[in-house]
Design an enzyme around this catalytic site. Sequence first.
Site, PDB file in Angstrom:
ATOM      1  N   VAL A   1       0.846  -1.193   0.000  1.00 38.21           N
ATOM      2  CA  VAL A   1       0.000   0.000   0.000  1.00 38.21           C
ATOM      3  C   VAL A   1       0.881   1.242   0.000  1.00 38.21           C
ATOM      4  CG1 VAL A   1      -2.013  -1.063   1.061  1.00 38.21           C
ATOM      5  CG2 VAL A   1      -0.244  -0.092   2.537  1.00 38.21           C
ATOM      6  N   LYS A   2       0.436   2.224  -0.770  1.00 36.66           N
ATOM      7  CA  LYS A   2       1.131   3.509  -0.836  1.00 36.66           C
ATOM      8  C   LYS A   2       0.292   4.544  -0.098  1.00 36.66           C
ATOM      9  CE  LYS A   2       2.410   7.279  -3.916  1.00 36.66           C
ATOM     10  NZ  LYS A   2       2.157   7.918  -5.221  1.00 36.66           N
ATOM     11  N   GLN A   3       0.948   5.332   0.744  1.00 39.97           N
ATOM     12  CA  GLN A   3       0.218   6.302   1.544  1.00 39.97           C
ATOM     13  C   GLN A   3       1.065   7.550   1.759  1.00 39.97           C
ATOM     14  OE1 GLN A   3      -2.401   8.007   2.525  1.00 39.97           O
ATOM     15  NE2 GLN A   3      -3.310   6.021   3.129  1.00 39.97           N
TER      16      GLN A   3
END
EC number: 4.1.2.13
Length: 349
Positions: free
Chosen positions: A236-238
Amino acid sequence: MLNIHDILGNDDENLLSYQCKHITKDKLTLPSHDFVDKVFGLSDRNNRVLRSLQTMFSHGRLANSGYLSILPVDQGIEHSAGASFAINPIYFDPENIVKLAIESGCSAVASTYGTLSLLSRKYAHKIPFMLKLNHNELLSYPTKYHQIFFTQVEAAYSMGAVAVGATVYFGSETSNEEIVAVSNAFAKARSLGLATVLWCYLRNPAFVANGVDYHTAADLTGQADHLGATLGADIVKQKLPTCQGGFKAINFGKTDERVYSELSSNHPIDLCRYQVLNSYCGKVGLINSGGPSGKNDFTEAARTAVINKRAGGMGLILGRKAFQRPLSEGIQLLNLVQDIYLDPNITIA
């Protein structure tokens, strides 16, 4: 080699010596050379997905470290080509995007169908490709925020990509249909042996309250990460969290006071660790984004990398800070970030 202590300046001691007391590192699955075997080898991912994941983890300067350094360039759609590339026009030519990723030793390059398909025969075997499937185009008037598909998963498979990326604007009016579309796309990607990366972004004007932008609140972004992990994303990219208490300030959804008193603090490493906690305790890797380019890019990039690494994250996906400057400086900045992940003296907090 740039000195990390000089770059961090007054933040040096605060970031490099801090130890997390709320969520301790022994509760997390941390990046390691055998991460794919240790985590995904026990999952329902097929052998081809495992190979695709390992291809990224085995490439570039961070090879076999458990960390990833990804160059993402889809800003020509998301922010307009003029706004993104006018400062450095060589990147209107997509080949220079791929060259920057290769010459800086990135783990992968993430970009649009137009960019990667045009160059796939020349470069797909030289650096792992990640095809970004959907985008928010910026030419509609009035401006709206809606991730739509520009290409299909099969295109990634055909061009020799090892992964697909997609964005969901959690909290937006269109988030439900985006979730369904991405779920279907990721299922197809897994069947074809492709790794999946989800940009877990928040988007709702109500998330700005009392002068504070809670789009980067740890509790809201953490929940977005949890939804991304639930969708089956491998990574996941955040955005790096900048505050806490979005649920309480906006007065919606559900939360628990222990989120704020026992599971996090106002320290930036604790805020990021809460994101890691929501990413299945690190079993779904958390990569943070680099943000826009500015006057203090080297300091900001180093700070983000230190926070992500010490929190238990898996790396950075950094674009504008690298490509909105001369090629040699972009390589130097990306190498600085990579050096932080390679430095054994910068430990998990």
